[in-house]
Design a protein around this motif. Structure first.
Motif, PDB file in Angstrom:
ATOM      1  N   PRO A  12      49.909  38.990  26.813  1.00  0.00           N
ATOM      2  CA  PRO A  12      48.656  38.473  27.385  1.00  0.00           C
ATOM      3  C   PRO A  12      47.852  39.571  28.081  1.00  0.00           C
ATOM      4  O   PRO A  12      48.412  40.498  28.655  1.00  0.00           O
ATOM      5  N   LEU A  13      46.548  39.439  28.013  1.00  0.00           N
ATOM      6  CA  LEU A  13      45.628  40.369  28.669  1.00  0.00           C
ATOM      7  C   LEU A  13      44.812  39.580  29.691  1.00  0.00           C
ATOM      8  O   LEU A  13      43.806  38.963  29.334  1.00  0.00           O
ATOM      9  N   PRO A  14      45.234  39.584  30.959  1.00  0.00           N
ATOM     10  CA  PRO A  14      44.526  38.775  31.965  1.00  0.00           C
ATOM     11  C   PRO A  14      43.038  39.106  32.079  1.00  0.00           C
ATOM     12  O   PRO A  14      42.222  38.220  32.297  1.00  0.00           O
ATOM     13  N   GLY A  15      42.688  40.363  31.897  1.00  0.00           N
ATOM     14  CA  GLY A  15      41.283  40.747  32.005  1.00  0.00           C
ATOM     15  C   GLY A  15      40.411  40.140  30.926  1.00  0.00           C
ATOM     16  O   GLY A  15      39.226  39.903  31.138  1.00  0.00           O
ATOM     17  N   THR A  16      40.986  39.863  29.753  1.00  0.00           N
ATOM     18  CA  THR A  16      40.165  39.301  28.678  1.00  0.00           C
ATOM     19  C   THR A  16      39.765  37.860  28.964  1.00  0.00           C
ATOM     20  O   THR A  16      38.688  37.433  28.560  1.00  0.00           O
ATOM     21  N   ALA A  17      40.618  37.114  29.656  1.00  0.00           N
ATOM     22  CA  ALA A  17      40.251  35.740  30.023  1.00  0.00           C
ATOM     23  C   ALA A  17      39.053  35.764  30.962  1.00  0.00           C
ATOM     24  O   ALA A  17      38.095  34.991  30.799  1.00  0.00           O
ATOM     25  N   ARG A  18      39.088  36.673  31.925  1.00  0.00           N
ATOM     26  CA  ARG A  18      37.954  36.817  32.849  1.00  0.00           C
ATOM     27  C   ARG A  18      36.707  37.288  32.086  1.00  0.00           C
ATOM     28  O   ARG A  18      35.609  36.789  32.299  1.00  0.00           O
ATOM     29  N   GLU A  19      36.906  38.253  31.198  1.00  0.00           N
ATOM     30  CA  GLU A  19      35.805  38.765  30.377  1.00  0.00           C
ATOM     31  C   GLU A  19      35.159  37.637  29.580  1.00  0.00           C
ATOM     32  O   GLU A  19      33.933  37.510  29.537  1.00  0.00           O
ATOM     33  N   ALA A  20      35.982  36.795  28.956  1.00  0.00           N
ATOM     34  CA  ALA A  20      35.465  35.678  28.160  1.00  0.00           C
ATOM     35  C   ALA A  20      34.639  34.724  29.012  1.00  0.00           C
ATOM     36  O   ALA A  20      33.548  34.300  28.612  1.00  0.00           O
ATOM     37  N   ARG A  21      35.148  34.393  30.196  1.00  0.00           N
ATOM     38  CA  ARG A  21      34.417  33.465  31.075  1.00  0.00           C
ATOM     39  C   ARG A  21      33.081  34.059  31.527  1.00  0.00           C
ATOM     40  O   ARG A  21      32.041  33.385  31.494  1.00  0.00           O
ATOM     41  N   LEU A  22      33.089  35.319  31.960  1.00  0.00           N
ATOM     42  CA  LEU A  22      31.862  35.951  32.452  1.00  0.00           C
ATOM     43  C   LEU A  22      30.813  36.071  31.354  1.00  0.00           C
ATOM     44  O   LEU A  22      29.643  35.741  31.555  1.00  0.00           O
ATOM     45  N   ILE A  23      31.236  36.522  30.185  1.00  0.00           N
ATOM     46  CA  ILE A  23      30.283  36.721  29.100  1.00  0.00           C
ATOM     47  C   ILE A  23      29.786  35.388  28.545  1.00  0.00           C
ATOM     48  O   ILE A  23      28.600  35.231  28.253  1.00  0.00           O
ATOM     49  N   TYR A 157      26.416  43.245  28.551  1.00  0.00           N
ATOM     50  CA  TYR A 157      25.673  42.028  28.192  1.00  0.00           C
ATOM     51  C   TYR A 157      24.481  41.791  29.111  1.00  0.00           C
ATOM     52  O   TYR A 157      23.440  41.305  28.652  1.00  0.00           O
ATOM     53  N   ARG A 158      24.617  42.115  30.377  1.00  0.00           N
ATOM     54  CA  ARG A 158      23.450  41.986  31.263  1.00  0.00           C
ATOM     55  C   ARG A 158      22.310  42.875  30.765  1.00  0.00           C
ATOM     56  O   ARG A 158      21.148  42.446  30.718  1.00  0.00           O
ATOM     57  N   ALA A 159      22.645  44.108  30.383  1.00  0.00           N
ATOM     58  CA  ALA A 159      21.628  45.023  29.865  1.00  0.00           C
ATOM     59  C   ALA A 159      21.117  44.568  28.499  1.00  0.00           C
ATOM     60  O   ALA A 159      19.917  44.648  28.216  1.00  0.00           O
ATOM     61  N   TYR A 160      22.009  44.061  27.658  1.00  0.00           N
ATOM     62  CA  TYR A 160      21.617  43.614  26.320  1.00  0.00           C
ATOM     63  C   TYR A 160      20.665  42.423  26.388  1.00  0.00           C
ATOM     64  O   TYR A 160      19.686  42.357  25.636  1.00  0.00           O
ATOM     65  N   LEU A 161      20.918  41.510  27.281  1.00  0.00           N
ATOM     66  CA  LEU A 161      20.046  40.343  27.411  1.00  0.00           C
ATOM     67  C   LEU A 161      18.657  40.737  27.920  1.00  0.00           C
ATOM     68  O   LEU A 161      17.675  40.057  27.630  1.00  0.00           O
ATOM     69  N   ARG A 162      18.572  41.843  28.652  1.00  0.00           N
ATOM     70  CA  ARG A 162      17.264  42.344  29.099  1.00  0.00           C
ATOM     71  C   ARG A 162      16.536  43.081  27.981  1.00  0.00           C
ATOM     72  O   ARG A 162      15.340  42.911  27.781  1.00  0.00           O
TER      73      ARG A 162
END
Length: 196
Positions: A12-23, A157-162
Motif C-alpha cells: 500500500p502507498l498511503p500517500g496515493t490515497a491522499r493524492e487521489a482525494r486531493l486531486i 493540478y492547481r497550476a493546470y486548472l489555471r
C-alpha cells in the motif's frame, strides 16, 4: 509478463490515497481507489478527459538467452492475486481507447522508462498512453517517493486548472518545490510528453 509481475508484491502507498482525494476534489470527481481501481474501470465510454493514475509502476528486464525483453506496467487492484489480474501492461494500455483524453498523469515510479528502439526513443508506459490516444502524458524517469509526489501532483493540478497547459503546470509545480528547497529526487523525475 505475468511471471515477472508475480515476483513483486505491491505494498500500500498511503500517500496515493491522499493524492487521489486531493486531486479528485480539485477536479470535482469521485476517485476510484482500493478495490475499485481496476483495469475494467479504465475502459469507459466515453474516455475521461483527464486520467490520473497514482499507484506502483515498474519496468523490468528479463533475459531469455540472447534475447532481452523489457516489460513495463502499473499495479492496480488485483495486482497481488495469483493470476496478477491487476497488472496493467504497456501493451494493454495501447488497446485502451483514450481518444479525447487530454491528459494522462502516470503518478508512479519509472513510468517514462522502457525499451529503447533505434531512432524511435523509449517504448514504455508514456508511449503506450500516447498510442492509445492521450494528447499529453506526465510520467516519471525514476522511483518517486509517495508523499512528496502527492504534494507535487496537487501543485501541478492547481497550476493546470489555471493555465490548461500540462508542460507549463508541471514546470510551475517543480519550480515551486525547488523554491521550497525540496530535494530534486522529490520533484525532478516527472516529464511531460505531448501537448494537450
Amino acid at each position: 509478463m505475468r511471471r515477472a509481475a508475480l515476483q513483486r508484491v505491491f505494498t500500500p502507498l498511503p500517500g496515493t490515497a491522499r493524492e487521489a482525494r486531493l486531486i479528485a476534489g480539485l477536479l470535482g470527481v469521485t476517485p476510484l481507489t482500493g478495490p475499485a481501481a481496476t483495469k475494467s474501470a479504465l475502459r469507459r465510454d466515453p474516455p475521461p478527459t483527464i486520467l490520473h493514475l497514482a499507484t506502483h509502476g515498474f519496468v523490468r528486464a528479463e533475459s531469455d538467452g540472447p534475447t532481452q525483453r523489457v516489460t513495463a506496467g502499473l499495479g492496480l487492484a488485483g495486482a497481488n492475486t495469483p493470476d496478477a489480474d491487476g497488472i496493467l501492461s504497456a501493451e494493454e494500455i495501447t488497446h485502451l481507447d483514450l481518444r479525447g483524453t487530454r491528459l494522462v498523469v502516470a503518478s508512479a515510479c519509472e513510468t517514462a522508462l522502457g525499451r529503447i528502439h533505434d531512432a524511435e526513443g523509449a517504448f514504455g508506459l508514456h508511449r503506450s498512453f500516447a498510442i492509445a490516444g492521450a494528447a499529453a502524458v506526465v510520467a516519471s524517469l525514476w522511483n518517486v517517493p509517495d508523499r512528496p509526489t502527492a504534494r507535487l501532483m496537487t501543485r501541478f493540478y492547481r497550476a493546470y486548472l489555471r493555465s490548461g497547459s500540462a508542460p507549463e503546470a508541471l514546470a510551475e509545480a517543480q519550480r515551486e518545490a525547488a523554491a521550497q528547497n525540496r530535494p530534486a529526487t522529490e520533484w525532478g523525475a516527472f516529464i511531460c510528453h505531448g501537448t494537450p
